[in-house]
Design an enzyme around this catalytic site. Structure first.
Site, PDB file in Angstrom:
ATOM      1  N   HIS A 107      -3.775   6.419 -15.635  1.00  0.00           N
ATOM      2  CA  HIS A 107      -4.857   6.301 -15.132  1.00  0.00           C
ATOM      3  C   HIS A 107      -5.887   8.121 -15.306  1.00  0.00           C
ATOM      4  O   HIS A 107      -6.197   8.462 -15.449  1.00  0.00           O
ATOM      5  CB  HIS A 107      -4.710   7.132 -13.423  1.00  0.00           C
ATOM      6  CG  HIS A 107      -3.736   6.079 -12.499  1.00  0.00           C
ATOM      7  ND1 HIS A 107      -3.665   6.805 -10.984  1.00  0.00           N
ATOM      8  CD2 HIS A 107      -4.446   4.536 -12.525  1.00  0.00           C
ATOM      9  CE1 HIS A 107      -3.869   5.697 -10.419  1.00  0.00           C
ATOM     10  NE2 HIS A 107      -3.386   4.859 -11.060  1.00  0.00           N
ATOM     11  N   LEU A 200       8.290  12.527  -0.217  1.00  0.00           N
ATOM     12  CA  LEU A 200       8.599  14.108   1.048  1.00  0.00           C
ATOM     13  C   LEU A 200       9.530  13.182   2.310  1.00  0.00           C
ATOM     14  O   LEU A 200       9.786  13.843   3.731  1.00  0.00           O
ATOM     15  CB  LEU A 200       7.416  15.010   1.514  1.00  0.00           C
ATOM     16  CG  LEU A 200       7.023  16.024   2.623  1.00  0.00           C
ATOM     17  CD1 LEU A 200       8.715  16.261   1.737  1.00  0.00           C
ATOM     18  CD2 LEU A 200       5.414  16.091   2.466  1.00  0.00           C
TER      19      LEU A 200
HETATM   20  N1  APR Z   1       7.642  16.458  -2.884  1.00  0.00           N
HETATM   21  C1  APR Z   1       7.843  14.809  -2.254  1.00  0.00           C
HETATM   22  N2  APR Z   1       6.699  13.892  -2.313  1.00  0.00           N
HETATM   23  C2  APR Z   1       5.338  14.646  -1.373  1.00  0.00           C
HETATM   24  C3  APR Z   1       5.629  16.283  -2.042  1.00  0.00           C
HETATM   25  C4  APR Z   1       6.831  17.112  -2.622  1.00  0.00           C
HETATM   26  N3  APR Z   1       6.312  18.012  -2.153  1.00  0.00           N
HETATM   27  N4  APR Z   1       3.934  16.304  -0.958  1.00  0.00           N
HETATM   28  C5  APR Z   1       3.744  15.131  -1.144  1.00  0.00           C
HETATM   29  N5  APR Z   1       4.326  13.913  -1.224  1.00  0.00           N
HETATM   30  C6  APR Z   1       3.832  12.876  -0.979  1.00  0.00           C
HETATM   31  C7  APR Z   1       3.108  12.392   0.062  1.00  0.00           C
HETATM   32  O1  APR Z   1       4.278  11.695   1.126  1.00  0.00           O
HETATM   33  C8  APR Z   1       2.472  11.471  -0.807  1.00  0.00           C
HETATM   34  O2  APR Z   1       3.361  10.556  -0.199  1.00  0.00           O
HETATM   35  O3  APR Z   1       3.241  12.325  -2.204  1.00  0.00           O
HETATM   36  C9  APR Z   1       2.248  10.939  -2.054  1.00  0.00           C
HETATM   37  C10 APR Z   1       1.310  11.348  -2.161  1.00  0.00           C
HETATM   38  O4  APR Z   1       0.979  10.494  -2.187  1.00  0.00           O
HETATM   39  P1  APR Z   1      -1.195  10.354  -2.553  1.00  0.00           P
HETATM   40  O5  APR Z   1      -1.882  11.489  -2.560  1.00  0.00           O
HETATM   41  O6  APR Z   1      -1.622   8.844  -2.453  1.00  0.00           O
HETATM   42  O7  APR Z   1      -1.289  10.649  -4.660  1.00  0.00           O
HETATM   43  P2  APR Z   1      -0.819   9.133  -5.621  1.00  0.00           P
HETATM   44  O8  APR Z   1      -0.347   8.332  -5.087  1.00  0.00           O
HETATM   45  O9  APR Z   1      -0.580  10.120  -6.419  1.00  0.00           O
HETATM   46  O10 APR Z   1      -2.005   8.549  -5.677  1.00  0.00           O
HETATM   47  C11 APR Z   1      -2.503   7.774  -6.251  1.00  0.00           C
HETATM   48  O11 APR Z   1      -5.009   7.291  -6.411  1.00  0.00           O
HETATM   49  O12 APR Z   1      -6.579   8.370  -5.962  1.00  0.00           O
HETATM   50  C12 APR Z   1      -5.932   7.971  -7.039  1.00  0.00           C
HETATM   51  O13 APR Z   1      -6.081   7.982  -8.873  1.00  0.00           O
HETATM   52  C13 APR Z   1      -5.035   8.902  -8.750  1.00  0.00           C
HETATM   53  O14 APR Z   1      -3.693   8.753  -9.443  1.00  0.00           O
HETATM   54  C14 APR Z   1      -4.183   9.058  -7.670  1.00  0.00           C
HETATM   55  C15 APR Z   1      -3.910   7.564  -6.942  1.00  0.00           C
END
Ligand code: APR
Length: 229
Positions: A107, A200
């Site tokens: 990304h 998580l």
């Molecule tokens: N340890 C493990 N997992 C965790 C922790 C932690 N300490 N804290 C949060 N999480 C998990 C949450 O439960 C959730 O499932 O991380 C995940 C984060 O999800 P998102 O916020 O949706 O992030 P991501 O999946 O990386 O998003 C994908 O969306 O907007 C776009 O481009 C942006 O790259 C990003 C893409």
């Protein structure tokens, strides 16, 4: 080279380093309008606003350190070398600062800028991008090297090749709702890989995921890496 392991990380791996995830409570998209800062339309409407938004994130990175999960993956890379491919949806530089040498930022990356004219022109950039910042290769206006919604993620061919051939695919700290990354688990599974989720909170059941481990990345990722033979 055929990969034994493909790792996909998302915002959850950087959460304990103090970086906001996107969709959790108090997540980035509760504070910012996606349309304004992460779409081609938003960028065309107000380039300065978008550059300033990513300047703020880029300059803020120095206040955050890699955590035990980033470090464990960097150590695993030392052990596995080219048999491992690390793909991240994150635009932060915490994998690199933990010591990972080969990271595919699908990304985009805050520590790089791209060129408005030529998509192949990308360059390392650590400062504050202004309306005057130019591509060093051709002189066109720069833009954040961030893949906006509706744009094509980077390195897709290389990632798909690795997913087809790997023995194991593990996805860490991602909500698995944004495609194409959300489709990697079913793709790897259909080509015979074992699929593991470290998060998580883990899905109640998922037809493409063989093993789910629930917990904080800083705890479960080092444990999982230690056991990976
Ligand atoms: N340890 C493990 N997992 C965790 C922790 C932690 N300490 N804290 C949060 N999480 C998990 C949450 O439960 C959730 O499932 O991380 C995940 C984060 O999800 P998102 O916020 O949706 O992030 P991501 O999946 O990386 O998003 C994908 O969306 O907007 C776009 O481009 C942006 O790259 C990003 C893409």
């Amino acid at each position: 080279m055929k990969k034994r392991l493909v790792v996909l990380t998302g915002a959850g791996i950087s959460a304990e380093s103090g970086l906001r995830t996107f969709r959790g409570s108090d997540g980035m998209w509760e504070h910012e309008n996606i349309e304004d800062v992460c779409t081609p339309r938003g960028y065309s409407r107000d380039k300065k606003r978008v550059k300033d938004f990513y300047n703020f994130l880029r300059l803020g990175l120095k206040d955050h350190e890699p955590n035990a999960a980033h470090i464990a993956l960097a150590q695993l890379e030392k052990r596995l070398g080219n048999e491992m491919l690390l793909v991240t949806q994150n635009v932060d530089d915490l994998h690199e600062r933990a010591g990972s040498r080969q990271v595919l930022h699908m990304h985009g990356a805050l520590m790089r800028l791209a060129c408005e004219r030529n998509p192949n022109h990308r360059f390392v950039f650590t400062g504050e991008e202004t309306m005057e910042t130019r591509c060093p290769f051709c002189g066109a206006m720069s833009r954040p090297d961030i893949v906006f919604f509706e744009e094509q993620p980077q390195y897709m061919e290389e990632i798909q090749d690795a997913l087809r051939e790997c023995e194991e695919f593990v996805y860490i700290g991602t909500s698995s709702v944004v495609y194409p990354a959300a489709g990697f688990k079913s793709y790897a599974h259909s080509f015979g890989a074992k699929v593991t989720c470290l998060n998580l909170e883990v899905p109640a059941s998922d037809p493409y995921t063989d093993v789910c481990i629930e917990g904080k990345a800083s705890i479960i990722v080092p444990e999982w890496c230690d056991k990976f033979k």
